[in-house]
Design an enzyme around this catalytic site. Structure first.
Site, PDB file in Angstrom:
ATOM      1  N   LYS A 135       3.243  -1.944  -7.850  1.00 17.36           N
ATOM      2  CA  LYS A 135       4.602  -1.701  -8.338  1.00 17.36           C
ATOM      3  C   LYS A 135       5.654  -2.412  -7.493  1.00 17.36           C
ATOM      4  O   LYS A 135       6.542  -3.049  -8.021  1.00 17.36           O
ATOM      5  CB  LYS A 135       4.849  -0.191  -8.380  1.00 17.36           C
ATOM      6  CG  LYS A 135       6.200   0.201  -8.933  1.00 17.36           C
ATOM      7  CD  LYS A 135       6.247   0.054 -10.438  1.00 17.36           C
ATOM      8  CE  LYS A 135       7.600   0.399 -11.006  1.00 17.36           C
ATOM      9  NZ  LYS A 135       7.781  -0.287 -12.301  1.00 17.36           N
TER      10      LYS A 135
ATOM     11  N   ARG B  80       1.247   1.849  -5.964  1.00 20.34           N
ATOM     12  CA  ARG B  80       1.466   0.814  -4.943  1.00 20.34           C
ATOM     13  C   ARG B  80       0.178   0.089  -4.563  1.00 20.34           C
ATOM     14  O   ARG B  80       0.218  -0.963  -3.915  1.00 20.34           O
ATOM     15  CB  ARG B  80       2.061   1.438  -3.678  1.00 20.34           C
ATOM     16  CG  ARG B  80       3.382   2.127  -3.912  1.00 20.34           C
ATOM     17  CD  ARG B  80       3.859   2.750  -2.628  1.00 20.34           C
ATOM     18  NE  ARG B  80       4.176   1.732  -1.646  1.00 20.34           N
ATOM     19  CZ  ARG B  80       5.330   1.111  -1.557  1.00 20.34           C
ATOM     20  NH1 ARG B  80       6.306   1.419  -2.390  1.00 20.34           N
ATOM     21  NH2 ARG B  80       5.545   0.201  -0.642  1.00 20.34           N
TER      22      ARG B  80
ATOM     23  N   LYS C  33       4.954  -8.487 -20.523  1.00 19.43           N
ATOM     24  CA  LYS C  33       4.459  -7.115 -20.726  1.00 19.43           C
ATOM     25  C   LYS C  33       3.034  -7.161 -21.256  1.00 19.43           C
ATOM     26  O   LYS C  33       2.167  -6.423 -20.798  1.00 19.43           O
ATOM     27  CB  LYS C  33       5.334  -6.319 -21.708  1.00 19.43           C
ATOM     28  CG  LYS C  33       6.680  -5.854 -21.202  1.00 19.43           C
ATOM     29  CD  LYS C  33       6.626  -4.740 -20.195  1.00 19.43           C
ATOM     30  CE  LYS C  33       6.575  -5.253 -18.794  1.00 19.43           C
ATOM     31  NZ  LYS C  33       7.765  -5.531 -18.070  1.00 19.43           N
TER      32      LYS C  33
ATOM     33  N   HIS D 158       7.904 -29.090 -29.106  1.00 25.98           N
ATOM     34  CA  HIS D 158       7.669 -30.079 -28.044  1.00 25.98           C
ATOM     35  C   HIS D 158       6.336 -29.830 -27.334  1.00 25.98           C
ATOM     36  O   HIS D 158       6.143 -30.261 -26.213  1.00 25.98           O
ATOM     37  CB  HIS D 158       8.818 -30.065 -27.043  1.00 25.98           C
ATOM     38  CG  HIS D 158      10.131 -30.416 -27.674  1.00 25.98           C
ATOM     39  ND1 HIS D 158      10.451 -31.702 -28.041  1.00 25.98           N
ATOM     40  CD2 HIS D 158      11.174 -29.651 -28.057  1.00 25.98           C
ATOM     41  CE1 HIS D 158      11.650 -31.716 -28.612  1.00 25.98           C
ATOM     42  NE2 HIS D 158      12.110 -30.465 -28.629  1.00 25.98           N
TER      43      HIS D 158
ATOM     44  N   CYS E  81       0.872  -1.172   0.000  1.00 28.30           N
ATOM     45  CA  CYS E  81       0.000   0.000   0.000  1.00 28.30           C
ATOM     46  C   CYS E  81       0.905   1.216   0.000  1.00 28.30           C
ATOM     47  O   CYS E  81       2.120   1.102   0.139  1.00 28.30           O
ATOM     48  CB  CYS E  81      -0.848   0.016   1.259  1.00 28.30           C
ATOM     49  SG  CYS E  81      -1.743  -1.529   1.506  1.00 28.30           S
TER      50      CYS E  81
ATOM     51  N   GLU F 193       9.925 -11.734 -21.498  1.00 28.74           N
ATOM     52  CA  GLU F 193       9.610 -10.374 -21.069  1.00 28.74           C
ATOM     53  C   GLU F 193       8.503  -9.765 -21.953  1.00 28.74           C
ATOM     54  O   GLU F 193       7.595  -9.100 -21.450  1.00 28.74           O
ATOM     55  CB  GLU F 193      10.895  -9.527 -21.107  1.00 28.74           C
ATOM     56  CG  GLU F 193      10.739  -8.065 -20.783  1.00 28.74           C
ATOM     57  CD  GLU F 193      10.184  -7.770 -19.385  1.00 28.74           C
ATOM     58  OE1 GLU F 193      10.040  -8.697 -18.578  1.00 28.74           O
ATOM     59  OE2 GLU F 193       9.865  -6.606 -19.133  1.00 28.74           O
TER      60      GLU F 193
ATOM     61  N   ASN G   1       1.222  -0.477   5.905  1.00 29.55           N
ATOM     62  CA  ASN G   1       1.602  -1.225   4.713  1.00 29.55           C
ATOM     63  C   ASN G   1       2.423  -2.411   5.194  1.00 29.55           C
ATOM     64  O   ASN G   1       3.411  -2.220   5.898  1.00 29.55           O
ATOM     65  CB  ASN G   1       2.432  -0.306   3.795  1.00 29.55           C
ATOM     66  CG  ASN G   1       3.135  -1.064   2.698  1.00 29.55           C
ATOM     67  OD1 ASN G   1       2.616  -2.052   2.211  1.00 29.55           O
ATOM     68  ND2 ASN G   1       4.313  -0.594   2.323  1.00 29.55           N
ATOM     69  N   GLY G   2       1.990  -3.634   4.861  1.00 30.63           N
ATOM     70  CA  GLY G   2       2.729  -4.811   5.313  1.00 30.63           C
ATOM     71  C   GLY G   2       1.743  -5.876   5.773  1.00 30.63           C
ATOM     72  O   GLY G   2       0.550  -5.806   5.478  1.00 30.63           O
TER      73      GLY G   2
ATOM     74  N   TRP H 115      -3.772  -1.839  -1.297  1.00 30.59           N
ATOM     75  CA  TRP H 115      -3.757  -3.030  -2.135  1.00 30.59           C
ATOM     76  C   TRP H 115      -4.028  -4.161  -1.162  1.00 30.59           C
ATOM     77  O   TRP H 115      -3.177  -4.506  -0.339  1.00 30.59           O
ATOM     78  CB  TRP H 115      -2.389  -3.180  -2.788  1.00 30.59           C
ATOM     79  CG  TRP H 115      -2.290  -4.269  -3.804  1.00 30.59           C
ATOM     80  CD1 TRP H 115      -2.617  -4.200  -5.124  1.00 30.59           C
ATOM     81  CD2 TRP H 115      -1.814  -5.608  -3.596  1.00 30.59           C
ATOM     82  NE1 TRP H 115      -2.374  -5.399  -5.743  1.00 30.59           N
ATOM     83  CE2 TRP H 115      -1.888  -6.286  -4.839  1.00 30.59           C
ATOM     84  CE3 TRP H 115      -1.351  -6.305  -2.481  1.00 30.59           C
ATOM     85  CZ2 TRP H 115      -1.509  -7.605  -4.983  1.00 30.59           C
ATOM     86  CZ3 TRP H 115      -0.967  -7.627  -2.627  1.00 30.59           C
ATOM     87  CH2 TRP H 115      -1.044  -8.271  -3.876  1.00 30.59           C
TER      88      TRP H 115
ATOM     89  N   GLU I 200       0.465  -8.405 -18.545  1.00 29.56           N
ATOM     90  CA  GLU I 200       0.157  -7.565 -17.385  1.00 29.56           C
ATOM     91  C   GLU I 200      -0.593  -6.299 -17.750  1.00 29.56           C
ATOM     92  O   GLU I 200      -1.412  -5.838 -16.975  1.00 29.56           O
ATOM     93  CB  GLU I 200       1.397  -7.268 -16.542  1.00 29.56           C
ATOM     94  CG  GLU I 200       2.457  -6.476 -17.222  1.00 29.56           C
ATOM     95  CD  GLU I 200       3.693  -6.294 -16.343  1.00 29.56           C
ATOM     96  OE1 GLU I 200       3.575  -6.272 -15.110  1.00 29.56           O
ATOM     97  OE2 GLU I 200       4.785  -6.150 -16.916  1.00 29.56           O
TER      98      GLU I 200
END
Ligand code: F6R
Length: 610
Positions: A605, A27, A486, A505, A2, A482, A100-101, A74, A489
């Site tokens: 983030k 965040r 991208k 395969h 957060c 990558e 936050n945590g 969050w 997300e």
């Protein structure tokens, strides 16, 4: 995961809290709240949604006050509801807390507190802290009660606390979640990161784990959890506040993609000398040690892990050092074999990713030397590592990492040059060639950005396709991963990255005439011809081929529906150029689909929880 901001000032602060939260929304953005001390108590307003949505309903900017806290959430414990949004208060409504945590022992604490008569209004772990402080409140000061409460808490926290009976004080505390102090003129701040308060002060103090800060408008002190006063250094930050703003681009992600030539030039600046690489004093590792390393282990998460995979190619092929790349979240829980001759490199944009931090601590415990490759000065990862190389990408606000990734690749390349020279694995001529190669990258990257029209055309044609494949080999296999990450997300389209030769395969079964397949196939002496074969295999099954190739390539464009050209460069450096079209492709597709590009759903983030 957060965002927290708090201010104690001699002026009204609602705009500062609002702007601070606007910069912290990366965040967490599922709910938001603010509280202010007023003449008789604490005013709290909060709601579900993004800052501007909630503000349009409850007008944070109309709340007067000179001492206050803001929080964007969050969710971890408790669903996304108004009751679970922060700030949280105690039974007397005199103590308010933002957090936050994760408080790991919150259910035991909650049970004990309920037995003592405390009434809870939310399902969060945070509310426990407010009641615990209330319970610890004897005749002493708020900071004493916070210290008593924190000594009972297990887990991670960055906290902001207000107490209406001591209305001139703002309390902050941290353990394993980031919190900084900002020292201003007749006002002081707490915040989760530097950019959120950089418009108001560039004087920053980094709190360490298990420290609490007591701020008034013109003073501050920092204590440990035994109440001892700690001496802290004030750091002057040289990023400008403008650097953290959009600068005319529609989204931070697009701005940050376009900033890459400058970010890379800054990352190289003053580190490339005549025929050698030299890092600043923070690098901290001696030549003697670097000559003796027997093995390198890279730990990281997400995009930074992809950078590690490219780094393995550089370090093994050129510096000839055996290198393993591990997901930090896996490394920390399996019993890795390390010793003092192993260098563990943690790669992290934020320097706060919980799993990477834990992996680094594990590596130190096992006796390895540690090096951080990081973008945020003074972040937790940089403070516990034996050495640091900063990427100088500037603040990265878009949740999808772009310029942090390419600057990480540059740092790994510079480190490879340094190690190759020290260990005599390359001749001076080869090293000079590597230096010449990387010096050209900022300009070459600009020419890739200039191909945006072709990339936009692909996005317009294919944004409705529900799946896609990204294929590459060698140093461009991590780039395939990558590119797929991208796209996933920011657009929420399913995408897979694969080594091109592995396709047969299994994934080849997915290919039909509605499947876009992105080939990352710059020319190289190793696998180019083989990739050409893989392209034929996809084409024979009707797949739509989008290719990223070296300028002058006459073969692959003939077989592709769309081709994006990158300038000719060395094999290992091609990854820095080839990822850029994939960043732009993901960006344009997400915009076409109307996604919230800078704040994709469910993401944050810095992932500061496990
Ligand atoms: C993807 C992305 C994430 C991060 C990951 C690690 O675009 O940004 O996958 O790379 O969460 O974050 P840092 O580098 O801050 O440790």
């Amino acid at each position: 995961m957060c965002g927290i901001v708090g201010v104690v000032s001699d002026k009204d602060i609602n705009e500062k809290l609002y702007n601070g939260l606007a910069n912290l929304e990366y965040r967490g953005y599922d709910s938001v709240g603010m509280c202010f001390i007023n003449g008789s108590g604490i005013d709290i307003k909060k709601g579900v949604g993004k800052l501007h949505e909630v503000n349009s309903k409850i007008n944070f900017l109309g709340m007067p006050g000179k001492v206050g806290l803001g929080h964007c959430r969050w969710s971890t414990h408790g669903g996304v509801t108004e009751e679970n949004a922060h700030p949280h208060i105690d039974c007397t409504s005199r103590i308010s807390v933002v957090h936050n945590g994760i408080i790991e022992n919150y259910s035991e604490l909650k049970e004990e507190l309920e037995k003592k008569g405390h009434k809870f209004c939310s399902q969060t772990d945070t509310e426990v802290i407010a009641h615990l402080i209330e319970e610890s409140m004897k005749d002493g000061k708020i900071e004493d009660a916070v210290i008593t409460a924190l000594n009972k808490i297990e887990g991670s926290y960055a906290l902001g606390v207000l107490y209406s009976e001591e209305p001139d004080k703002l309390i902050g505390a941290r353990n394993e979640s980031p919190l900084i102090l900002g020292i201003g003129e007749n006002e002081n701040f707490i915040a989760s990161d530097v950019p959120s308060i950089l418009s108001y002060t560039n004087k920053i103090i980094y709190l360490e784990d298990k420290e609490i800060a007591v701020l008034t408008k013109d003073n501050f002190k920092v204590l440990d959890l035994n109440g001892n006063v700690k001496t802290k250094e004030i750091h002057l930050i040289n990023w400008s506040a403008e650097a953290a703003e959009k600068g005319g681009y529609e989204h931070f992600m697009l701005k940050e993609i376009h900033e890459q030539p400058v970010a890379i030039a800054n990352t190289l600046n003053e580190r490339l000398r005549k025929g050698e690489v030299k890092f600043e004093k923070e690098f901290g590792l001696s030549d003697d040690y670097l000559k003796k390393i027997k093995r390198i282990v890279i730990v990281a998460c997400g995009t930074s892990w992809h950078a590690g995979l490219v780094g393995k190619f550089m370090l093994e092929e050129l510096a000839k050092i055996p290198t393993d790349v591990e997901y930090a979240s896996e490394f920390r829980y399996r019993h890795p074999l390390l010793d003092k001759d192993t260098l563990v490199i943690a790669i992290s944009q934020s320097g706060e990713t919980a799993d990477t931090l834990a992996a680094l601590k594990e590596a130190k415990k096992l006796g390895a030397m540690t090096l951080a490759v990081c973008n945020v000065m003074g972040s937790s990862i940089t403070r516990i590592s034996d050495g640091v190389i900063y990427t100088r990408a500037g603040p990265e606000i878009g949740v999808a990492s772009t310029k942090a990734f390419t600057t990480q690749l540059c740092v790994l390349y510079l480190l490879t040059i340094l190690l190759s020279k020290l260990r005599n694995t390359l001749s001076q001529e080869q090293i000079n060639g590597m230096i010449t190669g990387i010096r050209k990258i900022p300009l070459q990257l600009q020419s890739v950005l200039d191909e945006d029209d072709e990339i936009l055309k692909c996005a317009e044609l294919y944004y409705k396709k529900p799946n896609s494949l990204y294929l590459g080999r060698g140093v461009n296999f991590p780039i395939a991963l990558e590119g797929a990450l991208k796209l996933k997300e920011v657009s929420y389209i399913h995408a897979e990255g694969y080594p091109a030769a592995e396709m047969k395969h299994g994934p080849i079964a997915l290919i039909d005439n509605s499947m876009p397949v992105v080939f990352i196939a710059p020319q190289d002496i190793y696998t180019y011809k083989k990739v050409l074969g893989n392209i034929e295999e996809v084409k024979a099954r009707g797949g739509i081929i989008i290719s990223v190739v070296t300028e002058g390539d006459a073969e692959i464009p003939k077989k592709s529906e769309h081709t994006i050209f990158i300038p000719k460069t060395m094999y290992t450096l091609s990854s820095i150029l080839s990822v850029v079209p994939l960043q732009l492709l993901a960006y344009h597709i997400a915009v076409k689909l109307g996604r919230d590009v800078d704040r994709p759903r469910n993401l944050a983030k810095s992932v500061v929880v496990e």
